[in-house]
Design a protein around this motif. Structure first.
Motif, short mmCIF file in Angstrom:
data_model
loop_
_atom_site.label_atom_id
_atom_site.label_comp_id
_atom_site.label_asym_id
_atom_site.label_seq_id
_atom_site.Cartn_x
_atom_site.Cartn_y
_atom_site.Cartn_z
N ASP A 19 48.34 -35.65 41.66
CA ASP A 19 49.18 -34.94 42.77
C ASP A 19 48.41 -33.81 43.14
OD1 ASP A 19 51.25 -36.79 43.00
OD2 ASP A 19 52.40 -35.80 41.79
N ALA A 20 47.81 -32.79 42.15
CA ALA A 20 47.11 -31.71 42.31
C ALA A 20 45.92 -32.16 43.07
CB ALA A 20 47.01 -30.98 41.31
N THR A 21 45.06 -32.97 42.70
CA THR A 21 43.85 -33.28 43.40
C THR A 21 44.37 -33.54 44.70
OG1 THR A 21 42.83 -34.19 41.25
CG2 THR A 21 41.94 -34.92 43.44
N ARG A 22 45.03 -34.60 45.08
CA ARG A 22 45.39 -34.81 46.46
C ARG A 22 45.80 -33.67 47.28
NH1 ARG A 22 46.71 -39.35 43.54
NH2 ARG A 22 48.99 -38.81 42.99
N GLU A 23 46.71 -32.79 46.88
CA GLU A 23 47.00 -31.70 47.51
C GLU A 23 45.64 -30.72 47.81
OE1 GLU A 23 50.41 -29.33 45.85
OE2 GLU A 23 51.35 -31.32 45.25
N PHE A 24 44.95 -30.47 46.87
CA PHE A 24 43.68 -29.90 47.05
C PHE A 24 42.84 -30.62 48.31
CE2 PHE A 24 44.22 -27.76 43.01
CZ PHE A 24 44.45 -26.50 43.40
N LYS A 25 42.90 -31.93 48.18
CA LYS A 25 41.80 -32.54 49.09
C LYS A 25 42.45 -32.52 50.47
CE LYS A 25 39.09 -35.49 48.37
NZ LYS A 25 37.46 -35.38 48.40
N ASP A 26 43.79 -32.44 50.74
CA ASP A 26 44.50 -32.13 51.84
C ASP A 26 44.47 -30.92 52.59
OD1 ASP A 26 45.35 -34.60 51.90
OD2 ASP A 26 47.40 -34.22 51.14
N CYS A 27 43.86 -29.68 51.82
CA CYS A 27 43.54 -28.56 52.42
C CYS A 27 42.28 -28.61 53.47
CB CYS A 27 43.41 -27.50 51.48
SG CYS A 27 44.97 -27.20 50.54
N PRO A 28 42.49 -28.26 54.44
CA PRO A 28 41.24 -28.33 55.39
C PRO A 28 40.02 -27.30 54.98
CG PRO A 28 43.24 -27.84 56.59
CD PRO A 28 43.46 -27.94 55.20
N HIS A 31 36.45 -28.43 50.76
CA HIS A 31 35.59 -29.63 51.18
C HIS A 31 34.89 -30.38 49.97
CE1 HIS A 31 32.57 -26.36 49.79
NE2 HIS A 31 31.66 -27.63 49.89
N ARG A 32 35.47 -29.75 48.55
CA ARG A 32 34.98 -30.34 47.42
C ARG A 32 35.94 -29.98 46.39
NH1 ARG A 32 30.74 -33.06 45.30
NH2 ARG A 32 29.91 -32.52 43.06
N VAL A 33 36.57 -31.24 45.59
CA VAL A 33 37.35 -30.89 44.50
C VAL A 33 36.58 -31.48 43.00
CG1 VAL A 33 39.54 -31.49 43.37
CG2 VAL A 33 39.40 -31.06 45.90
N VAL A 34 36.43 -30.52 42.22
CA VAL A 34 35.97 -30.86 40.82
C VAL A 34 36.86 -30.67 39.83
CG1 VAL A 34 34.16 -30.02 39.41
CG2 VAL A 34 33.76 -29.92 41.69
N ALA A 48 42.30 -38.23 37.88
CA ALA A 48 41.83 -37.42 38.84
C ALA A 48 40.81 -38.21 39.50
CB ALA A 48 40.96 -36.36 38.04
N ARG A 49 39.86 -39.10 39.05
CA ARG A 49 39.01 -40.06 39.86
C ARG A 49 39.85 -41.11 40.92
NH1 ARG A 49 36.76 -40.65 34.55
NH2 ARG A 49 34.93 -39.45 34.24
N GLU A 50 41.04 -41.65 40.28
CA GLU A 50 41.65 -42.33 41.27
C GLU A 50 42.26 -41.40 42.34
OE1 GLU A 50 44.45 -44.31 38.48
OE2 GLU A 50 42.96 -45.66 37.71
N ALA A 51 42.48 -40.25 42.18
CA ALA A 51 43.22 -39.46 43.26
C ALA A 51 41.88 -39.01 43.96
CB ALA A 51 43.85 -38.20 42.61
N GLY A 52 40.87 -39.16 43.87
CA GLY A 52 39.70 -38.89 44.75
C GLY A 52 38.96 -37.48 44.56
N ALA A 53 39.14 -37.01 43.23
CA ALA A 53 38.23 -36.02 43.13
C ALA A 53 36.81 -36.39 43.21
CB ALA A 53 38.38 -35.58 41.43
N ASP A 54 36.05 -35.37 43.93
CA ASP A 54 34.50 -35.56 43.74
C ASP A 54 33.87 -35.61 42.98
OD1 ASP A 54 34.77 -35.42 47.01
OD2 ASP A 54 35.82 -33.34 46.56
#
Length: 67
Positions: A19-28, A31-34, A48-54
């Motif tokens: 959830d945290a990763t997805r929320e960060f990715k939704d912030c315009p 541009h990158r979540v590690v 984290a990988r499944e949620a889309g972490a870069d």
């Protein structure tokens, strides 16, 4: 336009890191979540990988300041 990178430190956060990763990715502005997994024994890295972490960095030695 300013862009930012978010670093999330985690230890055994499998239940929350997705959830945290997805929320960060939704912030315009972000541009990158590690996600830095500090030697978790659960599925934190995979979640984290499944949620889309870069990127997911797995620290083998647990603890603050061990690097």
């Amino acid at each position: 336009m300013n862009s930012e990178m978010n670093y999330s430190m985690s230890f055994n956060d499998e239940q929350a890191i997705g959830d945290a990763t997805r929320e960060f990715k939704d912030c315009p502005q972000v541009h990158r979540v590690v996600v830095v997994d500090n030697a978790s024994s659960d599925g934190t890295s995979q979640a984290a990988r499944e949620a889309g972490a870069d990127a997911v960095v797995v620290e083998e030695v647990p603890g603050y300041g061990s690097c």
